[in-house]
Scaffold this active site. Sequence first.
Site, mmCIF file in Angstrom:
data_model
loop_
_atom_site.group_PDB
_atom_site.id
_atom_site.type_symbol
_atom_site.label_atom_id
_atom_site.label_comp_id
_atom_site.label_asym_id
_atom_site.label_seq_id
_atom_site.Cartn_x
_atom_site.Cartn_y
_atom_site.Cartn_z
ATOM 1 N N HIS A 142 34.124 45.115 54.519
ATOM 2 C CA HIS A 142 34.903 45.710 55.613
ATOM 3 C C HIS A 142 35.219 47.149 55.206
ATOM 4 O O HIS A 142 35.634 47.388 54.086
ATOM 5 C CB HIS A 142 36.198 44.909 55.842
ATOM 6 C CG HIS A 142 37.124 44.903 54.662
ATOM 7 N ND1 HIS A 142 37.598 43.760 54.066
ATOM 8 C CD2 HIS A 142 37.653 45.916 53.939
ATOM 9 C CE1 HIS A 142 38.377 44.068 53.044
ATOM 10 N NE2 HIS A 142 38.426 45.372 52.936
ATOM 11 N N HIS A 200 45.810 45.534 53.727
ATOM 12 C CA HIS A 200 45.856 46.799 52.968
ATOM 13 C C HIS A 200 47.164 47.557 53.169
ATOM 14 O O HIS A 200 47.192 48.775 53.078
ATOM 15 C CB HIS A 200 44.702 47.711 53.380
ATOM 16 C CG HIS A 200 43.338 47.157 53.152
ATOM 17 N ND1 HIS A 200 42.791 46.154 53.908
ATOM 18 C CD2 HIS A 200 42.393 47.469 52.226
ATOM 19 C CE1 HIS A 200 41.567 45.880 53.478
ATOM 20 N NE2 HIS A 200 41.307 46.664 52.459
ATOM 21 N N HIS A 258 33.269 48.764 44.926
ATOM 22 C CA HIS A 258 33.754 50.083 45.351
ATOM 23 C C HIS A 258 35.072 50.405 44.664
ATOM 24 O O HIS A 258 35.820 49.521 44.287
ATOM 25 C CB HIS A 258 33.869 50.223 46.869
ATOM 26 C CG HIS A 258 34.833 49.345 47.600
ATOM 27 N ND1 HIS A 258 34.773 47.965 47.610
ATOM 28 C CD2 HIS A 258 35.891 49.650 48.414
ATOM 29 C CE1 HIS A 258 35.718 47.472 48.390
ATOM 30 N NE2 HIS A 258 36.430 48.476 48.883
ATOM 31 N N GLU A 268 37.963 42.842 45.886
ATOM 32 C CA GLU A 268 37.989 42.157 47.188
ATOM 33 C C GLU A 268 36.913 41.077 47.282
ATOM 34 O O GLU A 268 36.973 40.221 48.168
ATOM 35 C CB GLU A 268 37.773 43.162 48.317
ATOM 36 C CG GLU A 268 38.925 44.143 48.488
ATOM 37 C CD GLU A 268 38.649 45.205 49.552
ATOM 38 O OE1 GLU A 268 39.579 45.912 49.921
ATOM 39 O OE2 GLU A 268 37.489 45.321 50.006
#
Length: 278
Positions: free
Chosen positions: A12, A59, A192, A239
């Site tokens: 996402h 988040h 990431h 994640e």
Amino acid sequence: MARIVGAITTSHVPAIGRAIARSLQQDPYWKPFFDGFIPVRKWLKQVKPDVAIVLYNDHGLNFFLDKMPTFAVGAAAQYHNADEGWGLPTLAPFTGDQDLSWQLIETLVDEEFDITTCQEMLVDHAFTLPIELLWPGQQRHVRTVPVCINTVQFPLPSAARCFKLGQAIGRAVEAWDADERVVVIGTGGLSHQLDGKRAGFINKEFDLMFMDKLPTDPLWATRYSILDLVELAGTQGVELLMWLAARGALLGEVSTLHSNYHIPISNTASGLMLMENA
Ligand code: DHB
Ligand code: FE
């Protein structure tokens, strides 16, 4: 009895929302990413799930650093989206399934998971964008149950714990006395890192190994501590815990129907997998 028809795991990234809003699906930057979803949407049209359990990490929209549950389950009739500051259009509310929410909540507490129950819950890009990708625009009839795992504020739950959470979710669905088809979606990762000296870090070798192992040897990833995973996949790459939890919900032998890996999308190695109970 209810049945899990499969699990979908995907990255996402807020920029996906901007690309959808501007219809950039055929743009050379975006095409390899969006095309990855075509076979998954075809599969969804065939199996027609009634409900999606969406495992994701908030988040800072619904939970902030002052109150951060390790695991949280939505129990609302509707889930509203709100502005996170990325400049994305705010989407219409998502329909919940309170019967399945309480089935999950009761089973998870019974199995000694100390969860937070949310009768109001805002859903952020990690929930909304995968649903937009899987059921674009008007086609969204699926009901939803959001499940959040904290990947924002340490300490984080271990990979083994997240996998076990997924297994407990799988058992809760199988014990749900309803004639419903359920798809489990896990959103986040893959490698990431958005901040610090390693901003922009991507680890293709690790991601491809993780995707290779996930269907048939999901415990492979549980050998790594959270700090190992940060080292290997980046601070936000953790994640990938959502992928492990979603895979855990498939209780039988698992086969892979589709996978796609494309780097980068924004700062993220984007991955997509569709798995089924064989
Ligand atoms: C990006 C990735 C994320 O997982 C996220 O939550 C926000 C931004 C990015 O790559 O830009
Ligand atoms: Fe994220």
